[in-house]
Design a protein around this motif. Structure first.
Motif, PDB file in Angstrom:
ATOM      1  N   GLU A  53       0.876   4.163   2.155  1.00  0.00           N
ATOM      2  CA  GLU A  53       0.615   4.214   3.597  1.00  0.00           C
ATOM      3  C   GLU A  53      -0.309   3.109   4.091  1.00  0.00           C
ATOM      4  OE1 GLU A  53       1.986   5.692   6.229  1.00  0.00           O
ATOM      5  OE2 GLU A  53       3.458   6.417   4.802  1.00  0.00           O
ATOM      6  N   ASP A  57       1.059   0.830   6.983  1.00  0.00           N
ATOM      7  CA  ASP A  57       0.358   0.795   8.274  1.00  0.00           C
ATOM      8  C   ASP A  57       0.119  -0.633   8.745  1.00  0.00           C
ATOM      9  OD1 ASP A  57       0.274   3.516   8.632  1.00  0.00           O
ATOM     10  OD2 ASP A  57      -1.726   3.756   7.761  1.00  0.00           O
ATOM     11  N   ARG A  58      -0.229  -1.511   7.824  1.00  0.00           N
ATOM     12  CA  ARG A  58      -0.437  -2.917   8.199  1.00  0.00           C
ATOM     13  C   ARG A  58       0.856  -3.559   8.682  1.00  0.00           C
ATOM     14  NH1 ARG A  58      -4.097  -4.121   3.044  1.00  0.00           N
ATOM     15  NH2 ARG A  58      -6.030  -3.265   3.860  1.00  0.00           N
ATOM     16  N   ARG A  60       3.449  -1.865   9.972  1.00  0.00           N
ATOM     17  CA  ARG A  60       3.840  -1.206  11.233  1.00  0.00           C
ATOM     18  C   ARG A  60       3.090  -1.771  12.429  1.00  0.00           C
ATOM     19  NH1 ARG A  60       3.491   4.182   8.108  1.00  0.00           N
ATOM     20  NH2 ARG A  60       5.624   4.364   7.322  1.00  0.00           N
ATOM     21  N   ARG A  61       1.871  -2.276  12.211  1.00  0.00           N
ATOM     22  CA  ARG A  61       1.133  -2.891  13.311  1.00  0.00           C
ATOM     23  C   ARG A  61       1.776  -4.197  13.762  1.00  0.00           C
ATOM     24  NH1 ARG A  61      -4.437  -2.983  10.620  1.00  0.00           N
ATOM     25  NH2 ARG A  61      -4.366  -0.879   9.824  1.00  0.00           N
TER      26      ARG A  61
END
Length: 95
Positions: A53, A57-58, A60-61
């Motif tokens: 995750e 997350d990086r 997805r940003r």
């Protein structure tokens, strides 16, 4: 230096395996082939989520949100393949 090249390739192979295992496990859970209430499945699933995750997350940003489709694992796999290509093309520097 050959050892360093082989270690880097091994790390990329392991990363590729972990991402693919996470993707396949998510499909099996979503299609109800595996049940998240089983202790072993739950431990593997939550362990992989905790591990991947932060990476996802990086990614997805950086990418725009899509409706219902998560492209983060695909982008991580492409990045792993790109790193493999860069290492293979520069393998002469390790010898």
């Amino acid at each position: 230096m050959t050892s360093l090249f082989q270690i880097l390739m091994l790390i990329l192979d392991i990363a590729q395996f972990v991402v693919l295992a996470h993707v396949i496990l998510s499909w099996l859970i979503n299609f109800q082939v595996l049940n998240i209430r089983q202790p072993l499945v739950a431990q593997i699933w939550y362990g992989l989520n905790r591990f991947l995750e932060p990476v996802y997350d990086r990614v997805r940003r950086l990418i725009p949100a899509t409706a219902g489709i998560d492209f983060a694992p695909l982008i991580v796999l492409v990045a792993i393949y790109a790193l493999r290509i860069v290492l293979m093309n520069n393998a002469a520097a390790f010898y």
